[in-house]
Design a protein around this motif. Sequence first.
Motif, PDB file in Angstrom:
ATOM      1  N   LEU A  67      19.292  75.636   9.434  1.00 15.97           N
ATOM      2  CA  LEU A  67      20.837  75.751   9.475  1.00 15.97           C
ATOM      3  C   LEU A  67      21.341  75.893  10.918  1.00 15.97           C
ATOM      4  O   LEU A  67      22.475  75.540  11.237  1.00 15.97           O
ATOM      5  N   GLY A  68      20.469  76.222  11.862  1.00 17.17           N
ATOM      6  CA  GLY A  68      20.908  76.335  13.265  1.00 17.17           C
ATOM      7  C   GLY A  68      21.322  74.952  13.700  1.00 17.17           C
ATOM      8  O   GLY A  68      22.074  74.857  14.582  1.00 17.17           O
ATOM      9  N   PHE A  69      20.843  73.934  13.151  1.00 21.19           N
ATOM     10  CA  PHE A  69      21.154  72.634  13.648  1.00 21.19           C
ATOM     11  C   PHE A  69      22.654  72.296  13.185  1.00 21.19           C
ATOM     12  O   PHE A  69      23.087  71.157  13.600  1.00 21.19           O
ATOM     13  N   LEU A  70      23.255  72.948  12.297  1.00 22.16           N
ATOM     14  CA  LEU A  70      24.726  72.686  12.014  1.00 22.16           C
ATOM     15  C   LEU A  70      25.537  72.656  13.303  1.00 22.16           C
ATOM     16  O   LEU A  70      26.722  72.390  13.234  1.00 22.16           O
ATOM     17  N   TYR A  71      25.268  73.369  14.280  1.00 21.97           N
ATOM     18  CA  TYR A  71      25.870  73.636  15.717  1.00 21.97           C
ATOM     19  C   TYR A  71      26.369  72.019  16.053  1.00 21.97           C
ATOM     20  O   TYR A  71      27.262  71.876  16.853  1.00 21.97           O
ATOM     21  N   TYR A  72      25.324  71.104  15.794  1.00 21.88           N
ATOM     22  CA  TYR A  72      25.494  70.009  16.284  1.00 21.88           C
ATOM     23  C   TYR A  72      26.638  69.056  15.709  1.00 21.88           C
ATOM     24  O   TYR A  72      26.873  67.985  16.287  1.00 21.88           O
ATOM     25  N   VAL A  73      27.134  69.414  14.710  1.00 16.84           N
ATOM     26  CA  VAL A  73      28.161  68.766  14.002  1.00 16.84           C
ATOM     27  C   VAL A  73      29.297  68.643  14.947  1.00 16.84           C
ATOM     28  O   VAL A  73      30.077  67.623  15.089  1.00 16.84           O
ATOM     29  N   ARG A  74      29.722  69.535  15.984  1.00 20.00           N
ATOM     30  CA  ARG A  74      30.645  69.403  16.889  1.00 20.00           C
ATOM     31  C   ARG A  74      30.646  68.367  17.642  1.00 20.00           C
ATOM     32  O   ARG A  74      31.721  67.871  18.136  1.00 20.00           O
ATOM     33  N   TYR A  75      29.298  67.689  18.079  1.00 21.21           N
ATOM     34  CA  TYR A  75      29.328  66.795  19.029  1.00 21.21           C
ATOM     35  C   TYR A  75      29.888  65.346  18.417  1.00 21.21           C
ATOM     36  O   TYR A  75      30.149  64.465  19.006  1.00 21.21           O
ATOM     37  N   PHE A  76      30.112  65.254  17.026  1.00 24.25           N
ATOM     38  CA  PHE A  76      30.684  64.156  16.426  1.00 24.25           C
ATOM     39  C   PHE A  76      32.229  63.901  17.241  1.00 24.25           C
ATOM     40  O   PHE A  76      32.632  62.735  17.098  1.00 24.25           O
TER      41      PHE A  76
END
Length: 121
Positions: free
Chosen positions: A35-44
């Motif tokens: 779930l920590g990878f959800l942080y990378y959604v912001r890079y879209f």
Amino acid sequence: MRTKRPVNYLGFLSLVALLAPMGHLTGEIGFYGFLGFLYYVRYFTVLPDEFFRENVRRAAMAAWLSEMVLLAPLTYLSFFFSGAARALATGFGLSFAAAIFVFTIALMVYEYREAQGAADD
């Protein structure tokens, strides 16, 4: 005519978070760490300009170096804590997790410094 906006491929790292529900299905709580990878959604939403690409390169180099430095000591320590049969897998897993953590923190620091520099202009 509408111009095509470039895709920031770093956002696709957030797709790894789709592995997290397997924790519920298998009963293995380790999957919830994805779930920590959800942080990378912001890079879209971040436009991948040359400064951003340079920050990603610098963060990736820091992550790679940290993984290379930590691989042997973590494998050695995991030999004592998890036994000989799981030492190599545990060492690789821990060093990979550390590299992902270092990449994320380094990228955050570089972006913060860039934002502070842009605020001074």
